[in-house]
Design a protein around this motif. Structure first.
Motif, short mmCIF file in Angstrom:
data_model
loop_
_atom_site.label_atom_id
_atom_site.label_comp_id
_atom_site.label_asym_id
_atom_site.label_seq_id
_atom_site.Cartn_x
_atom_site.Cartn_y
_atom_site.Cartn_z
N PRO A 1 0.82 -1.22 0.00
CA PRO A 1 0.00 0.00 0.00
C PRO A 1 0.85 1.27 0.00
O PRO A 1 1.96 1.29 0.51
CB PRO A 1 -0.80 -0.12 1.30
CG PRO A 1 -0.03 -1.05 2.16
CD PRO A 1 0.75 -1.95 1.25
N LYS A 2 0.30 2.33 -0.59
CA LYS A 2 0.91 3.66 -0.56
C LYS A 2 0.34 4.40 0.64
O LYS A 2 -0.88 4.41 0.83
CB LYS A 2 0.61 4.41 -1.84
CG LYS A 2 1.20 3.76 -3.08
CD LYS A 2 0.76 4.48 -4.34
CE LYS A 2 1.22 3.73 -5.57
NZ LYS A 2 0.66 4.27 -6.80
N ILE A 3 1.21 5.02 1.41
CA ILE A 3 0.80 5.67 2.65
C ILE A 3 1.19 7.14 2.63
O ILE A 3 2.36 7.47 2.44
CB ILE A 3 1.48 5.00 3.87
CG1 ILE A 3 1.23 3.49 3.90
CG2 ILE A 3 1.09 5.67 5.17
CD1 ILE A 3 -0.17 3.09 4.21
N GLU B 1 -15.16 15.87 7.58
CA GLU B 1 -16.16 16.34 6.63
C GLU B 1 -16.44 15.33 5.53
O GLU B 1 -17.55 15.30 4.99
CB GLU B 1 -15.70 17.66 6.00
CG GLU B 1 -15.62 18.79 7.01
CD GLU B 1 -15.11 20.08 6.40
OE1 GLU B 1 -14.26 20.04 5.49
OE2 GLU B 1 -15.57 21.14 6.86
N GLY B 2 -15.46 14.51 5.18
CA GLY B 2 -15.64 13.55 4.11
C GLY B 2 -14.84 12.29 4.34
O GLY B 2 -13.76 12.32 4.91
N PHE B 3 -15.41 11.17 3.88
CA PHE B 3 -14.76 9.87 4.03
C PHE B 3 -15.23 8.99 2.87
O PHE B 3 -16.43 8.85 2.65
CB PHE B 3 -15.15 9.23 5.37
CG PHE B 3 -14.65 7.83 5.57
CD1 PHE B 3 -13.29 7.55 5.54
CD2 PHE B 3 -15.54 6.80 5.79
CE1 PHE B 3 -12.84 6.25 5.73
CE2 PHE B 3 -15.09 5.51 5.98
CZ PHE B 3 -13.74 5.24 5.95
N SER B 4 -14.28 8.43 2.13
CA SER B 4 -14.65 7.53 1.04
C SER B 4 -13.66 6.38 0.97
O SER B 4 -12.49 6.52 1.33
CB SER B 4 -14.69 8.27 -0.30
OG SER B 4 -13.42 8.79 -0.62
N VAL B 5 -14.15 5.24 0.49
CA VAL B 5 -13.36 4.02 0.39
C VAL B 5 -13.50 3.49 -1.02
O VAL B 5 -14.59 3.52 -1.60
CB VAL B 5 -13.85 2.95 1.41
CG1 VAL B 5 -13.04 1.68 1.29
CG2 VAL B 5 -13.81 3.49 2.82
N GLU B 6 -12.40 2.99 -1.57
CA GLU B 6 -12.41 2.42 -2.91
C GLU B 6 -11.60 1.13 -2.90
O GLU B 6 -10.54 1.05 -2.29
CB GLU B 6 -11.76 3.42 -3.87
CG GLU B 6 -11.74 3.00 -5.30
CD GLU B 6 -11.04 4.02 -6.20
OE1 GLU B 6 -10.64 3.63 -7.31
OE2 GLU B 6 -10.88 5.18 -5.79
N SER C 1 -8.29 1.75 -0.82
CA SER C 1 -7.79 3.08 -0.45
C SER C 1 -8.91 3.80 0.29
O SER C 1 -10.09 3.57 0.03
CB SER C 1 -7.35 3.87 -1.69
OG SER C 1 -8.45 4.32 -2.41
N TYR C 2 -8.52 4.64 1.22
CA TYR C 2 -9.49 5.47 1.92
C TYR C 2 -9.00 6.92 1.89
O TYR C 2 -7.81 7.19 1.98
CB TYR C 2 -9.74 4.99 3.35
CG TYR C 2 -8.52 4.94 4.23
CD1 TYR C 2 -8.12 6.06 4.94
CD2 TYR C 2 -7.77 3.78 4.36
CE1 TYR C 2 -7.00 6.02 5.76
CE2 TYR C 2 -6.65 3.73 5.16
CZ TYR C 2 -6.28 4.86 5.86
OH TYR C 2 -5.16 4.82 6.66
N THR C 3 -9.95 7.82 1.70
CA THR C 3 -9.65 9.25 1.69
C THR C 3 -10.44 9.90 2.81
O THR C 3 -11.65 9.67 2.94
CB THR C 3 -10.03 9.88 0.33
OG1 THR C 3 -9.28 9.22 -0.70
CG2 THR C 3 -9.72 11.36 0.30
N ILE C 4 -9.75 10.70 3.60
CA ILE C 4 -10.39 11.41 4.71
C ILE C 4 -10.06 12.89 4.54
O ILE C 4 -8.92 13.26 4.29
CB ILE C 4 -9.86 10.91 6.07
CG1 ILE C 4 -10.13 9.42 6.24
CG2 ILE C 4 -10.48 11.72 7.22
CD1 ILE C 4 -9.47 8.80 7.45
N ASN C 5 -11.09 13.73 4.65
CA ASN C 5 -10.84 15.16 4.63
C ASN C 5 -11.67 15.82 5.73
O ASN C 5 -12.69 15.30 6.17
CB ASN C 5 -11.13 15.78 3.26
CG ASN C 5 -12.59 15.72 2.89
OD1 ASN C 5 -13.15 14.65 2.71
ND2 ASN C 5 -13.21 16.88 2.78
N GLY C 6 -11.18 16.97 6.15
CA GLY C 6 -11.87 17.69 7.21
C GLY C 6 -11.09 18.92 7.60
O GLY C 6 -10.31 19.46 6.82
N THR D 1 -5.04 10.47 1.42
CA THR D 1 -5.47 9.15 0.94
C THR D 1 -4.40 8.14 1.30
O THR D 1 -3.23 8.34 0.97
CB THR D 1 -5.69 9.16 -0.58
OG1 THR D 1 -6.68 10.14 -0.90
CG2 THR D 1 -6.14 7.80 -1.09
N ASN D 2 -4.80 7.09 1.99
CA ASN D 2 -3.91 5.97 2.31
C ASN D 2 -4.47 4.72 1.67
O ASN D 2 -5.68 4.61 1.43
CB ASN D 2 -3.82 5.73 3.81
CG ASN D 2 -2.81 6.61 4.50
OD1 ASN D 2 -2.14 7.43 3.87
ND2 ASN D 2 -2.68 6.46 5.80
#
Length: 150
Positions: free
Chosen positions: A13-15, A35-40, A56-61, A118-119
């Motif tokens: 994985p890329k971290i 504010e945002g959370f998505s998984v792919e 991968s998961y992306t977290i923003n806030g 994104t991790n």
């Protein structure tokens, strides 16, 4: 050639933000707003010889200011557990918690620090058939399905 296709390994994985599995001194968590959370699902070639998938998961806030201290996301805490309660209708629950740290820096004058990262993460399937996995970050959640075949 046939064996090579079946035993294809999941890449590393890329971290962007380091991960931890230990609970530490988290004195600034009340400043964190997710504010945002998505998984792919990136790679999931589950078969008799492979039980690992790459997501991968992306977290923003944002992070509220703390006087003369600069707040930032230092690492992400990951907690995986089996779900014995069938109410959420999933096999496993993975909780992701961005850890807020502070450092002495330029005075932010009340400005809010925004973040987005994104991790990638490797998940092991738990059994044959459909594996439903719920990922949770703050009040946001997403469920993914991975199919383990023989």
């Amino acid at each position: 050639m046939f064996k090579k296709k079946l035993s294809k390994k999941t890449r590393k994985p890329k971290i962007e933000i380091p991960e931890t599995f230990r609970v530490g001194w988290w004195s600034n968590q009340e400043k964190l707003i997710i504010e945002g959370f998505s998984v792919e699902i990136i790679q999931s070639e589950l078969n008799l010889f492979n039980n690992k998938s790459l997501i991968s998961y992306t977290i923003n806030g944002k992070i509220k200011p703390d006087g003369d201290w600069v707040s930032y996301v230092k690492e992400i805490h990951i907690s995986e557990r089996l779900n014995k309660n069938t109410t959420p209708n999933c096999d496993r629950i993975i909780e992701l918690t961005p850890i807020v740290a502070v450092k002495k820096g330029k005075k932010m004058n009340g400005a809010v620090e925004k973040f987005k990262f994104t991790n990638e993460y490797i998940i092991t399937s738990g059994h044959w058939g459909v594996n439903r996995i719920k990922l949770v970050c703050g009040t946001k959640e997403q469920t993914i399905e991975l199919k383990q075949t023989k």
